[in-house]
Write an enzyme that holds these catalytic residues in place. Structure first.
Site, PDB file in Angstrom:
ATOM      1  N   MET A   1      -6.745   5.972  40.454  1.00  0.00           N
ATOM      2  CA  MET A   1      -5.849   5.222  39.586  1.00  0.00           C
ATOM      3  C   MET A   1      -6.623   4.754  38.354  1.00  0.00           C
ATOM      4  O   MET A   1      -7.756   4.311  38.455  1.00  0.00           O
ATOM      5  CB  MET A   1      -5.309   3.997  40.312  1.00  0.00           C
ATOM      6  CG  MET A   1      -4.587   4.322  41.603  1.00  0.00           C
ATOM      7  SD  MET A   1      -3.056   5.194  41.300  1.00  0.00           S
ATOM      8  CE  MET A   1      -2.518   5.438  42.982  1.00  0.00           C
ATOM      9  N   PHE A 386     -10.190   7.617  46.212  1.00  0.00           N
ATOM     10  CA  PHE A 386     -11.398   8.203  45.646  1.00  0.00           C
ATOM     11  C   PHE A 386     -11.018   9.184  44.539  1.00  0.00           C
ATOM     12  O   PHE A 386     -10.183  10.065  44.730  1.00  0.00           O
ATOM     13  CB  PHE A 386     -12.202   8.938  46.721  1.00  0.00           C
ATOM     14  CG  PHE A 386     -12.945   8.031  47.664  1.00  0.00           C
ATOM     15  CD1 PHE A 386     -12.782   6.658  47.618  1.00  0.00           C
ATOM     16  CD2 PHE A 386     -13.807   8.565  48.599  1.00  0.00           C
ATOM     17  CE1 PHE A 386     -13.465   5.827  48.489  1.00  0.00           C
ATOM     18  CE2 PHE A 386     -14.501   7.751  49.479  1.00  0.00           C
ATOM     19  CZ  PHE A 386     -14.329   6.379  49.423  1.00  0.00           C
ATOM     20  N   GLU A 387     -11.660   9.039  43.389  1.00  0.00           N
ATOM     21  CA  GLU A 387     -11.420   9.929  42.262  1.00  0.00           C
ATOM     22  C   GLU A 387     -12.768  10.381  41.708  1.00  0.00           C
ATOM     23  O   GLU A 387     -13.806  10.193  42.341  1.00  0.00           O
ATOM     24  CB  GLU A 387     -10.582   9.215  41.194  1.00  0.00           C
ATOM     25  CG  GLU A 387      -9.206   8.791  41.705  1.00  0.00           C
ATOM     26  CD  GLU A 387      -8.371   8.064  40.658  1.00  0.00           C
ATOM     27  OE1 GLU A 387      -8.761   8.076  39.475  1.00  0.00           O
ATOM     28  OE2 GLU A 387      -7.339   7.483  41.024  1.00  0.00           O
ATOM     29  N   GLY A 388     -12.761  10.971  40.527  1.00  0.00           N
ATOM     30  CA  GLY A 388     -14.009  11.410  39.911  1.00  0.00           C
ATOM     31  C   GLY A 388     -14.776  12.344  40.824  1.00  0.00           C
ATOM     32  O   GLY A 388     -14.237  13.304  41.362  1.00  0.00           O
TER      33      GLY A 388
END
Length: 601
Positions: A1, A386-388
């Site tokens: 997000m 979790f991103e990136g």
């Protein structure tokens, strides 16, 4: 997000090499081994994916016919033939091709699989490569294919020369199939190896459940307290054996309390609350969140460093968030929400909160620190956002059923530990972007083809491993490039078609990277919610209320579907997720009012 009003994601694409095959007969040393390499006998000896291949009279390189194959959607028009060879021997593969991004190669060599290709061949161009077989190799699969979204390619006079081998026989049916102790949704199976088998298909009833290379498997996603019948077949280049004798196992009863969905209403609204930081949407107190919201995810618990596993959470400082409540008032408001039947979770990650559990120590620290947050605030569970580069597959880790990448293995272990610690009422949700999930339909991790972003599809092994523990998956259908649906067409965010296509993939299941043997199984509809930005300020891909209603109509009642046709009807679809409660308030609560206004039946 994203914490900033807008986010973006660049999707990189790369070539995929997939295997397949047919049988052939023995050849003398040094002879031509490819059968019907000039396609004068039509497609005899060749198998082309998705009916993509045809024999044409022009253009040809030699003789009177040539192959024309047309990539479409998620299919790269791969034509294959499996040839018997001799161990520890040298071979030359060659052929003539026309078109863009045409590949010629051999797999299953037992040494190093080979491939050669041309980016552009407006006229006939010869491709050639050599390889040596391994000490136990008796068959290799030669293949020619194009690339997704490109035009038709042509191939002619394909040739494999070298010493021939003995013909491959279809293996006998496996024996000794037994079922171990069944769980409420799982049954472990084992059987005796079948001579000559390279893999095994496991069937539940008449439907193939999974394919494995060993002699054990665990079938998941089963209905509790139900008798299930299983059979196994042995497979090699020559084909599939008859089915084994059947075995029946009855799954254990599921937990009586709480019901499936951890006490959520049949149709729920999930929202993220900016609790630890400020942006242009303004601060919203927990006590001021409207009752429409059924699940409130506290954004965010953050790592002290990327690799530490140590997660901390604190309320937004008053200097950044005027009107922020005290910690005591915040905790009291959480209890009031829970008394009203709402769930409050800690969300870990977000755009800036990268977490990489690369070691057992980081895993254990993650479990301990997340537990402290849950216990301090009396929360109902955990959301993984979790991103990136938090999840990224190691090179060669291409089997989502048996991942080896440490950050994935340790994350799964940590989440299972937390689930076991807090019991069946623990709410576990995930909010990956489409890049990490649905893009695995086309490209999965770095893979053997090289060059692809290793994050593509990286959530798939996590979702698969936790499918019996996962309360909700709400993929972010925004901040995304176009994604190909199961209809073979690309769909763009912000439309009903995009949400229908992305959700249909989760509820139907899909082949991973075009390989039907690696079929990602469907989630239950009560495990799935559609992720949307609450307003045009909240992220790329805002969808107008009428388009949201159209998507729900199509998925839950199979009406108002527009150009996309779903593979089923799912009235139990759980609902919607949005980024965020704060942005919805900023927009006059349009998103939550739209959810309240929708008639689910």
């Amino acid at each position: 997000m994203d914490r900033t009003p807008l986010g973006s994601l660049v999707v990189a694409l790369a070539a995929v090499l997939v295997l397949g095959g047919l049988t052939t007969t023995a050849r003398v040393a040094g002879a031509e081994l490819a059968r019907n390499g000039g396609f004068e006998a039509g497609l005899d000896g060749w198998s082309c994916t998705a009916g993509s291949g045809a024999v044409v009279p022009a253009p040809v390189h030699g003789g009177a016919k040539a192959l024309q194959a047309t990539p479409a959607g998620g299919d790269n028009a791969r034509c294959t033939q499996t040839v018997t060879v001799r161990p520890d021997s040298a071979y030359t593969l060659s052929g003539w091709v026309r078109g863009s991004y045409v590949h010629l190669g051999a797999s299953g060599t037992g040494t190093t699989d080979v491939s050669t290709w041309t980016q552009s061949a407006p006229d006939w161009q010869r491709l050639t490569t050599t390889f040596r077989t391994g000490p136990a190799t008796r068959t290799v699969t030669v293949h020619v294919h194009g690339w997704y979204g490109t035009g038709a390619y042509h191939a002619d006079d394909l040739s494999l020369t070298g010493p021939g081998g003995d013909p491959v026989q279809v293996p006998a049916a496996p024996t000794g199939l037994t079922a171990g102790t069944a769980g409420s949704t799982t049954v472990p199976l084992s059987w005796t190896p079948a001579a000559g088998a390279t893999s095994y298909h496991v069937y539940r009833g008449t439907a193939r459940a999974l394919t494995v290379t060993g002699t054990t498997a665990t079938v998941t996603g089963l209905v509790p307290a139900t008798a299930h019948t299983f059979q196994v077949t042995a497979v090699n280049e020559a084909g599939e054996s008859p089915k084994s004798a059947a075995v029946t196992a009855t799954t254990a009863p599921g937990p009586a309390d709480p019901p499936p969905g951890q006490g959520l209403p049949a149709h729920a609204l999930v929202g993220y609350l900016h609790a630890s930081f400020a942006n242009g949407s303004g601060y919203t107190r927990m006590a001021d969140v409207p009752d429409t919201w059924d699940v409130i995810n506290l954004a965010f618990g953050e790592p002290t460093s990327v690799t530490s596993g140590d997660i901390r959470f604190s309320l937004c400082p008053a200097t950044e968030c005027p009107g922020v409540e005290s910690a005591a008032d915040f905790k009291a408001a959480i209890k009031a929400k829970q008394a009203a039947g709402k769930k409050v979770l800690i969300s870990i990650g977000g755009q800036n909160g990268q977490v990489q559990l690369a070691t057992p120590a980081a895993r254990d620290t993650f479990v301990a620190s997340v537990s402290r947050i849950i216990d301090e605030y009396g929360l109902d569970g955990l959301d993984i956002d979790f991103e990136g580069h938090s999840l990224s597959l190691a090179a060669g880790d291409t089997d989502f059923r048996n991942p080896t990448t440490p950050v994935i293995v340790h994350l799964v272990s940590a989440l299972k530990t937390l689930k076991a610690k807090y019991g069946p009422g623990f709410v576990l949700t995930m909010a990956p972007e489409t890049f990490f999930v649905q893009l695995g339909h086309q490209y999965y991790g770095s893979g053997p083809w090289g060059g692809q972003d290793p994050r593509a599809g990286a959530y798939l092994p996590v979702i698969h491993a936790l499918r019996d523990d996962l309360t909700l998956l709400h993929v972010q259908d925004y901040n995304s490039g176009p994604i190909m649906g199961l209809d073979g067409r690309y769909h763009s965010m912000g439309t009903a078609d995009f949400h229908i296509a992305m959700t249909d993939m989760l509820l139907t299941g899909f082949p991973v990277a075009g390989d039907a043997s690696r079929f990602f199984p469907a989630l239950r509809p009560e495990q799935v919610a559609i992720g949307l930005p609450a307003s045009p300020h909240a992220g790329n891909g805002h969808t107008a209320p009428a388009e949201v209603h159209q998507a729900l109509d199509c998925l839950t009642r199979r009406v108002n579907c527009g150009s996309y046709r779903t593979h089923g009807t799912w009235p139990a679809l759980r609902g919607l997720m949005t980024w965020s409660v704060n942005w919805d308030r900023f927009g006059g609560w349009e998103f939550s009012k739209n959810f309240d206004a929708y008639r689910w039946s």
